[in-house]
Design a protein around this motif. Structure first.
Motif, PDB file in Angstrom:
ATOM      1  N   ALA A 128       0.837  -1.206   0.000  1.00 42.81           N
ATOM      2  CA  ALA A 128       0.000   0.000   0.000  1.00 42.81           C
ATOM      3  C   ALA A 128       0.868   1.250   0.000  1.00 42.81           C
ATOM      4  O   ALA A 128       0.563   2.232  -0.694  1.00 42.81           O
ATOM      5  N   PHE A 129       1.947   1.223   0.762  1.00 44.97           N
ATOM      6  CA  PHE A 129       2.843   2.382   0.810  1.00 44.97           C
ATOM      7  C   PHE A 129       3.495   2.626  -0.550  1.00 44.97           C
ATOM      8  O   PHE A 129       3.577   3.764  -1.019  1.00 44.97           O
ATOM      9  N   ARG A 130       3.942   1.527  -1.197  1.00 41.22           N
ATOM     10  CA  ARG A 130       4.632   1.678  -2.477  1.00 41.22           C
ATOM     11  C   ARG A 130       3.713   2.264  -3.549  1.00 41.22           C
ATOM     12  O   ARG A 130       4.113   3.148  -4.324  1.00 41.22           O
ATOM     13  N   ILE A 131       2.449   1.836  -3.563  1.00 39.67           N
ATOM     14  CA  ILE A 131       1.530   2.269  -4.621  1.00 39.67           C
ATOM     15  C   ILE A 131       0.837   3.585  -4.263  1.00 39.67           C
ATOM     16  O   ILE A 131       0.828   4.531  -5.058  1.00 39.67           O
ATOM     17  N   LEU A 132       0.270   3.645  -3.067  1.00 40.11           N
ATOM     18  CA  LEU A 132      -0.542   4.810  -2.706  1.00 40.11           C
ATOM     19  C   LEU A 132       0.313   6.004  -2.312  1.00 40.11           C
ATOM     20  O   LEU A 132       0.028   7.144  -2.710  1.00 40.11           O
ATOM     21  N   SER A 133       1.348   5.759  -1.519  1.00 39.30           N
ATOM     22  CA  SER A 133       2.152   6.871  -0.999  1.00 39.30           C
ATOM     23  C   SER A 133       3.298   7.249  -1.931  1.00 39.30           C
ATOM     24  O   SER A 133       3.414   8.399  -2.366  1.00 39.30           O
ATOM     25  N   LYS A 134       4.143   6.279  -2.248  1.00 39.56           N
ATOM     26  CA  LYS A 134       5.343   6.593  -3.018  1.00 39.56           C
ATOM     27  C   LYS A 134       5.008   6.975  -4.460  1.00 39.56           C
ATOM     28  O   LYS A 134       5.587   7.904  -5.025  1.00 39.56           O
ATOM     29  N   LYS A 135       4.046   6.261  -5.064  1.00 37.66           N
ATOM     30  CA  LYS A 135       3.729   6.499  -6.473  1.00 37.66           C
ATOM     31  C   LYS A 135       2.727   7.630  -6.661  1.00 37.66           C
ATOM     32  O   LYS A 135       2.873   8.462  -7.559  1.00 37.66           O
ATOM     33  N   HIS A 136       1.694   7.680  -5.794  1.00 34.30           N
ATOM     34  CA  HIS A 136       0.602   8.643  -5.997  1.00 34.30           C
ATOM     35  C   HIS A 136       0.589   9.782  -4.977  1.00 34.30           C
ATOM     36  O   HIS A 136      -0.269  10.660  -5.050  1.00 34.30           O
ATOM     37  N   GLY A 137       1.510   9.760  -4.010  1.00 32.60           N
ATOM     38  CA  GLY A 137       1.609  10.871  -3.062  1.00 32.60           C
ATOM     39  C   GLY A 137       0.465  10.963  -2.071  1.00 32.60           C
ATOM     40  O   GLY A 137       0.194  12.040  -1.539  1.00 32.60           O
ATOM     41  N   LEU A 138      -0.210   9.833  -1.798  1.00 29.06           N
ATOM     42  CA  LEU A 138      -1.329   9.827  -0.852  1.00 29.06           C
ATOM     43  C   LEU A 138      -0.879   9.210   0.467  1.00 29.06           C
ATOM     44  O   LEU A 138       0.045   8.399   0.519  1.00 29.06           O
ATOM     45  N   ASN A 139      -1.572   9.597   1.538  1.00 25.53           N
ATOM     46  CA  ASN A 139      -1.246   9.071   2.868  1.00 25.53           C
ATOM     47  C   ASN A 139      -2.432   8.280   3.385  1.00 25.53           C
ATOM     48  O   ASN A 139      -3.564   8.773   3.418  1.00 25.53           O
TER      49      ASN A 139
END
Length: 659
Positions: free
Chosen positions: A19-30
């Motif tokens: 979830a961190f790799r896709i949502l946070s790192k790729k899309h900038g979401l927390n």
């Protein structure tokens, strides 16, 4: 044919790296903790043992794309995630029910992505009734926007406050009062962090930023006060609240400490007022010695010699709304989610464009703001109101029903404050006199049936009206904000005259939502307050003396030439316009309608906030003339006394008239 995996029980710790790799790192979401749990349960149930597979990751990608398309902000919360998952499940069921040969003639053939876009467009194209998006919102009706200093995001809280639970509010007022300045500091700090002039790599000094003078360019990065310790003789830029200490010296305070200021050589950034209680930027040199507070316990020590001082620049409304996730701060678009209580909706860009298109087409809509201090105990005022009503009535008849959607009347509605006395007889007399004034107003209004039957009448109190007058005794320096509405016992005849729902008795300040626009109305003698509290620095006195000496030394012919030159200079501003711009810039830069140490109910401090900036800020300041100034996209208007102003929301145009 794909084989379905059996559901499994996943732990949030299992899914977190993906979830961190896709949502946070790729899309900038927390993703917050509750949302991660919701996502874990969904992935485990939907993909089972294939929870690490390609389709599972594509599912996370789809969630991220939808979240960003719907402008839901940077933080994924559990409630918002549940709604998106519900919508995605509904779309899957709908697709499964279709055959490959069915083609909707409204949609491009064999274009699945196009199908979804068109479906959303059809939803947005639903008819909008402007009346559903025209609301007068008093502070107790406005959802509380609470700024989370750690997440740097707003939480919207709906309270069940009716505006009457005074004891409950007062019991909570002390901790809220302590916290209100901390929140203001954090909110402006967050705004500065987005301003490119205050980034770490910026090399623009505060003096250059405000075009005050040419000087040595220094780093424009803001330093915390505690971080100056041990750096004697260095130059810094600080940000904090200006106040006086127990020694009557000016100090600047931030979240870490406070420092005594030496203002003898300070140059102000022009075009603003500077008052204690305001949050300011100061540039100067730190000295470990000097100052009057070095003997104080727990004091950092030393003194800060200020060379330049300025306000934190405000931010355009669109940029702030975008950053904070396009929240609906007024609660107009809220929905009630089953079993989850009330929640705030995000206003999508598509829907906002639809609202803008609707308001642009309503070119005949206008709101009339009548100038403040309408003393109903003054026969001259009543006579002017008769002429105004007659003119408006004739205009409605001649234009075949071109009716203002609202008439906004602002107090004080009496020339003398309604204050308690030692005599119960006098108290009764004061109350009866005040009520009879509104009865006279009602008698006048009753003669104009088109106005009575079609226009909303909105009443906003002033300092002399009950029960504000109990606190202020008619003095603007003792104003208590926000001010509650005029009790209906005084206006029951007016209420009976008007159709149900057409009389709105609201607070000061108050807000109006009109389709995509937010209109803030404040009755206060702001110009007087700002001038009274404005700090006069030593350098101000020196510059004024130099100006007077220069004027005294020039000949009469040179003086005449200077006047002619000023008149011909297109950039020369009248004194009134310059003062109006100073007021507007000060209030909007501070992001608060009362940026001084003030008598307020801190439980309602959010109602005094103008951050994000409103579309329109209407000031009812009888101590100053009417003006219209636009700063950072926010139109600020002062109606003035014995005037009225017609506002056309479709074009944002204002027209001023004498009452």
């Amino acid at each position: 044919m794909e084989t379905a995996s059996l559901p499994i029980k996943l732990q949030p710790s299992n899914l977190r790296p993906i979830a961190f790799r896709i949502l946070s790192k790729k899309h900038g979401l927390n993703l917050n903790t509750d949302a991660l749990k919701v996502l874990t349960d969904t992935i485990g149930h939907k993909f089972g043992t294939a929870w690490k597979g390609v389709k599972s990751q594509q599912y996370l990608e789809e969630i991220a794309k939808i979240w960003k398309v719907e402008d839901r902000g940077l933080f994924i919360d559990a409630n918002g995630l549940k709604q998106i998952i519900k919508d995605m499940n509904s779309n899957e069921v709908e697709k499964a029910g279709r055959t490959d040969t069915i083609v909707d003639e409204k949609r491009p053939e064999n274009d699945n992505d196009g199908n979804e876009v068109e479906a959303e467009d059809e939803e947005v194209e639903e008819e909008i009734d402007w009346k559903d998006y025209f609301k007068v919102i008093a502070p107790f009706q406005q959802p509380r926007s609470v700024f989370d200093k750690n997440r740097k995001q707003f939480d919207i809280v709906f309270s069940k406050n009716t505006g009457d639970d005074l004891l409950s509010r007062l019991s909570k007022n002390l901790p809220a009062n302590i916290e209100s300045y901390s929140i203001r500091y954090a909110l402006i700090s967050d705004r500065l962090s987005r301003n490119e002039n205050f980034q770490k790599n910026s090399n623009v000094s505060i003096s250059a930023l405000h075009s005050m003078r040419n000087g040595e360019a220094t780093s424009h990065e803001i330093t915390l006060i505690k971080n100056m310790l041990g750096r004697d003789g260095k130059k810094f830029l600080l940000f904090g609240m200006l106040r006086k200490n127990s020694n009557d010296d000016y100090v600047l305070e931030d979240e870490t400490d406070y420092i005594e200021l030496n203002l003898t050589q300070t140059i102000k950034a022009p075009g603003s007022f500077y008052c204690p209680g305001m949050f300011l930027l100061v540039e100067g040199i730190y000295s470990a010695s000097g100052g009057n507070s070095n003997q104080d316990q727990d004091y950092i020590g030393g003194c800060f010699y200020v060379s330049n001082i300025g306000h934190p620049p405000s931010e355009r409304r669109e940029k702030s709304l975008e950053y904070y996730g396009n929240l609906d701060y007024l609660g107009i678009h809220r929905q009630v989610a089953p079993l989850m209580g009330e929640k705030i909706t995000k206003i999508s860009k598509k829907f906002k464009k639809k609202l803008i298109n609707v308001e642009r087409n309503l070119i005949n809509h206008k709101i009339i703001f009548i100038g403040s201090d309408l003393f109903l105990d003054n026969f001259k005022v009543l006579d002017k109101l008769k002429k105004f009503f007659q003119k408006l009535e004739n205009s409605i008849i001649e234009s075949d029903g071109d009716i203002p959607i609202a008439l906004i009347f602002t107090g004080s509605f009496t020339s003398t404050p309604v204050v308690p006395t030692n005599s119960s007889i006098t108290n009764i007399t004061n109350s009866e006199t005040y009520k009879s004034n509104f009865d006279n107003f009602t008698n006048i209004l009753s003669q104009y049936e088109h106005i009575v039957n079609n226009c909303k009448i909105i009443l906003i109190p002033g300092k002399n009206d009950p029960w504000q007058s109990t606190y202020s005794l008619g003095s603007s320096s003792l104003d208590h904000f926000p001010q509650s509405s005029i009790p209906k016992v005084f206006i029951n005849r007016l209420e009976r005259l008007l159709p149900r729902g057409n009389l709105i008795v609201t607070w000061n300040p108050t807000r109006i939502n009109y389709l995509s626009q937010e209109i803030v109305i404040l009755k206060d003698e702001l110009m007087t307050k700002l001038k009274r509290n404005d700090i006069v620095f030593d350098n101000d006195i020196l510059m004024e003396r130099e100006k007077l000496d220069k004027e005294a030394s020039i000949s009469n012919q040179e003086r005449i030439n200077l006047v002619i030159q000023n008149k011909s200079d297109m950039h020369h501003l009248s004194s009134k316009t310059a003062q109006a711009r100073k007021l507007v810039k000060t209030i909007l830069d501070q992001g608060n309608l009362q940026p001084f140490p003030k008598l307020t109910n801190a439980m309602y401090d959010y109602s005094l906030r103008v951050e994000p900036l409103p579309t329109i800020l209407v000031l009812q300041d009888s101590s100053f003339g009417n003006f219209e100034v636009t700063y950072n996209g926010c139109k600020v208007i002062n109606v003035g006394s014995m005037n009225y102003m017609e506002y056309f929301p479709s074009s944002k145009e204002c027209k001023f008239y004498s009452l």
